[in-house]
Design an enzyme around this catalytic site. Structure first.
Site, PDB file in Angstrom:
ATOM      1  N   ASP A 164      -5.637   5.047   7.196  1.00 51.63           N
ATOM      2  CA  ASP A 164      -4.977   5.136   5.895  1.00 51.63           C
ATOM      3  C   ASP A 164      -4.817   6.587   5.433  1.00 51.63           C
ATOM      4  O   ASP A 164      -3.822   6.965   4.824  1.00 51.63           O
ATOM      5  CB  ASP A 164      -5.774   4.397   4.817  1.00 51.63           C
ATOM      6  CG  ASP A 164      -6.351   3.074   5.264  1.00 51.63           C
ATOM      7  OD1 ASP A 164      -6.705   2.930   6.450  1.00 51.63           O
ATOM      8  OD2 ASP A 164      -6.493   2.178   4.418  1.00 51.63           O
ATOM      9  N   TRP A 238       0.147   2.552   7.932  1.00 48.20           N
ATOM     10  CA  TRP A 238       0.027   3.831   7.221  1.00 48.20           C
ATOM     11  C   TRP A 238       0.176   4.991   8.206  1.00 48.20           C
ATOM     12  O   TRP A 238       0.873   5.976   7.943  1.00 48.20           O
ATOM     13  CB  TRP A 238      -1.320   3.939   6.526  1.00 48.20           C
ATOM     14  CG  TRP A 238      -1.564   3.089   5.319  1.00 48.20           C
ATOM     15  CD1 TRP A 238      -2.614   2.236   5.125  1.00 48.20           C
ATOM     16  CD2 TRP A 238      -0.795   3.030   4.108  1.00 48.20           C
ATOM     17  NE1 TRP A 238      -2.546   1.648   3.886  1.00 48.20           N
ATOM     18  CE2 TRP A 238      -1.444   2.118   3.234  1.00 48.20           C
ATOM     19  CE3 TRP A 238       0.369   3.658   3.678  1.00 48.20           C
ATOM     20  CZ2 TRP A 238      -0.954   1.822   1.962  1.00 48.20           C
ATOM     21  CZ3 TRP A 238       0.862   3.358   2.412  1.00 48.20           C
ATOM     22  CH2 TRP A 238       0.203   2.456   1.576  1.00 48.20           C
TER      23      TRP A 238
END
Length: 642
Positions: A164, A238
């Site tokens: 992320d 991501w």
């Protein structure tokens, strides 16, 4: 966990998928979903179940999505929303309400992209956005790192790198490094990707684990590798988006740029391998799609579609991956997009996915399935809008494989860059986001599939090699540049041959007091054109009607725009081989010429700069945005160069 929500969504949206293919005149899906988002969050962006708005990565994701819709439509409503949102947080001194630097949370950096955008534009208080961006950059100076140099995801997550975090920090870090001319930042960005590739890639599948604990102390961490146990789709999503986004800012000659492109190329076939053959989308836990309870998930799937299609558009990926993107996007429309009470809704986004914390998240298959699904969750809505923009762009990619260059030799005005403090060229350049720049028009060319380039030397056969469209704008006078480069006979000779060989040349003059017209005319006359020493459409203040130019129906170039705002322009004298294109009374405003295999277009003003294209200033009755897109499309279609 059952498939029922997705079956219901599929029933609700089968007609939407069909409509997207059968009614091309319908408003683009990206715009419809952006408008739906604004209807849900008209005043402030509330994340999840929060009662108040806070500085947040989902906010940054949505502002990026709205910026792309603004660029695709020229509708200033989207820009206004971005600015109003930022202004709820950014104070005049650059401090950011609810943001705490000492949290050292990478999630807090994502909205930095919007700050950088506004800091480079002609907007009131641009300085505060610059100062706020510098606050976020300061966080990176003190962000805790692993021994190998990787950013901890958060201060509270010691020694841990998560997928992320690459999206949260690296596109902002790369863009900041470009804007502030800090090349060392690119080395650090490349290092973060290299560490993820090294520590989170599974050699058997090519997939990437969600997280890595350098210390091997976390319960979720493999004691040998430090890796978490599973491949979570949004985590890899991501990462995928971060890869194609940082490349927007990486210098062409940076030694690690090709490595990043290779990372893109290694990831694409892995994603295709795990794409569901029937649904077209991807499972929450990617390598266990058939396991009981697992399901097709909306946010990660949207991110993968974005990654694949943008990778193709930018030339990083083979065109064959466009088919996988199309299949994935059709799957999104079928399964997750619903229409409720006349407005769109987006289903099937898993709320969160993390490691550690309280209560403890162990990264197991069972853990990921415990997180609830949400409707209209921004982590799905934002990537879906971005994916939609890419798919809509692909449908109009008339410029694929072509290059549009703007002259920076005859027009070479200098100023001090507001961010880096260093000298830069400006006025009608692709990078200039202030009122006088061509950034917005350049984005239209790029969205049509073309590459934009700059020629900073005198035009030569070598300089023009590979260029399909060449734009010369407003050559400098001595008043503007102490030592201007005037058009010379050798330049006329080179450009005439280039056009005859199939090049498309655009000549944009300016009013007589701000353009070196006499020598520019030596080039224009080679094609039957001449800029006259007159100034038309002199506009007083905001009396915009004084700058109106009506475009006749059936115009061969401007097929959608019916009117334009062009002020203080020099009209044209036209003779063979040139012919008038747009006239105003007895005056020719725009003209074209076919010369050999090539084409020339001339207009007496650089009327397509940001101030009059981005929708923020002139009344909506003027269609400069549509005219700019029409012209870009036509120019790309004219090129006869091999």
């Amino acid at each position: 966990m059952s498939f029922r929500p997705f079956l219901l969504a599929g029933l609700l949206t089968a007609s939407l998928s069909t409509q997207a293919h059968t009614t091309p005149a319908a408003r683009p899906m990206s715009q419809r979903m952006a408008d739906a988002f604004i209807s849900w969050h008209p005043d402030s962006i509330l994340i999840g179940s929060r009662k108040t708005a806070r500085w947040d990565y989902e906010q940054g994701l949505m502002l990026k999505a709205l910026e792309r819709v603004w660029q695709r439509t020229g509708d200033a409503r989207y820009f206004t929303y971005i600015q109003k949102d930022l202004d709820q947080f950014v104070r005049p001194d650059g401090s950011i309400r609810t943001y705490k630097l000492d949290d050292y949370n990478l999630d807090n950096l994502t909205t930095g992209h919007a700050l950088l955008t506004l800091s480079q534009m002609s907007v009131p208080q641009a300085e505060k956005y610059r100062l706020a961006a510098q606050q976020l950059r300061k966080q990176l100076e003190g962000q805790p790192r692993t021994k190998a140099g990787g950013f901890w995801h958060k201060k509270i997550y010691t020694n841990q790198m998560w997928l992320d975090g690459l999206y949260m920090a690296e596109p902002f870090y790369a863009e900041y490094s470009q804007a502030f001319n800090q090349p060392a930042g690119f080395d650090d960005v490349a290092k973060q990707f290299a560490l993820i590739e090294k520590n989170l890639t599974d050699p058997k599948t090519g997939l990437k684990y969600h997280g890595y604990d350098e210390s091997r102390e976390q319960q979720w961490a493999n004691k040998t590798t430090g890796q978490s146990a599973n491949f979570w789709d949004r985590g890899l999503g991501w990462y995928a988006m971060a890869l194609v986004d940082v490349l927007d800012y990486f210098p062409q000659n940076h030694p690690q740029r090709q490595q990043l492109i290779q990372n893109v190329q290694r990831l694409a076939p892995v994603l295709v391998k795990y794409q569901d053959a029937t649904a077209g989308t991807w499972a929450l836990v990617m390598d266990q799609a058939a396991r009981k309870g697992n399901y097709q998930e909306a946010s990660g799937s949207s991110m993968f579609v974005y990654f694949l299609q943008k990778g193709v558009r930018m030339g990083y990926l083979d065109k064959k991956y466009a088919a996988a993107a199309r299949k994935g996007y059709d799957g999104l429309l079928r399964q997750f997009v619903a229409e409720e009470n006349g407005a769109l809704a987006f289903n099937g986004t898993v709320s969160v996915g993390g490691l550690g914390g309280k209560p403890y998240r162990d990264g197991s298959f069972e853990y990921y399935l415990t997180e609830p699904l949400r409707q209209n969750d921004l982590k799905g809505v934002g990537p879906f809008i971005l994916a939609s923009v890419e798919m809509e762009t692909a449908a109009s990619a008339v410029g694929t494989g072509k290059t549009v260059a703007v002259d920076n030799y005859f027009n070479h005005e200098l100023r001090k860059n507001a961010l880096s403090g260093q000298p830069e060229t400006w006025h009608y350049t692709w990078d200039d986001r202030t009122h006088g720049g061509f950034y917005f028009w350049g984005q239209q060319f790029r969205d049509l599939g073309a590459k934009t380039a700059t020629i900073s030397t005198a035009p030569t056969a070598a300089a023009l090699k590979g260029v399909d469209v060449f734009i010369i704008v407003d050559p400098d006078t001595r008043k503007e540049t102490p030592q201007p480069n005037f058009v010379q006979p050798a330049d006329v000779q080179v450009l005439t041959k280039w056009v005859k060989d199939g090049g498309t040349l655009v000549l944009m003059a300016n009013d007589t007091s701000n353009c070196e017209i006499p020598r520019f005319n030596t080039l224009a006359r080679a094609f039957g054109l001449e800029f006259l020493p007159l100034n038309l459409n002199m506009v007083k203040g905001s009396e915009f009607e004084q700058g109106r130019v009506n475009i006749p129906a059936g115009n061969a170039v401007f097929k959608t725009a019916k009117s334009a705002y062009i002020k203080e322009l020099a009209p044209l004298k036209v003779q063979a081989p040139a012919t008038p294109l747009v006239q105003m009374g007895a005056h020719t405003i725009i003209a074209t010429a076919k010369v050999g295999k090539g084409t020339v277009l001339a207009v007496g003003d650089p009327w397509l700069y940001n101030e009059y294209v981005d929708g923020r200033k002139i009344p909506a009755s003027f269609e400069n945005y549509n005219a700019a897109r029409d012209l870009a499309t036509w120019l790309l279609q004219q090129s006869g160069r091999k």
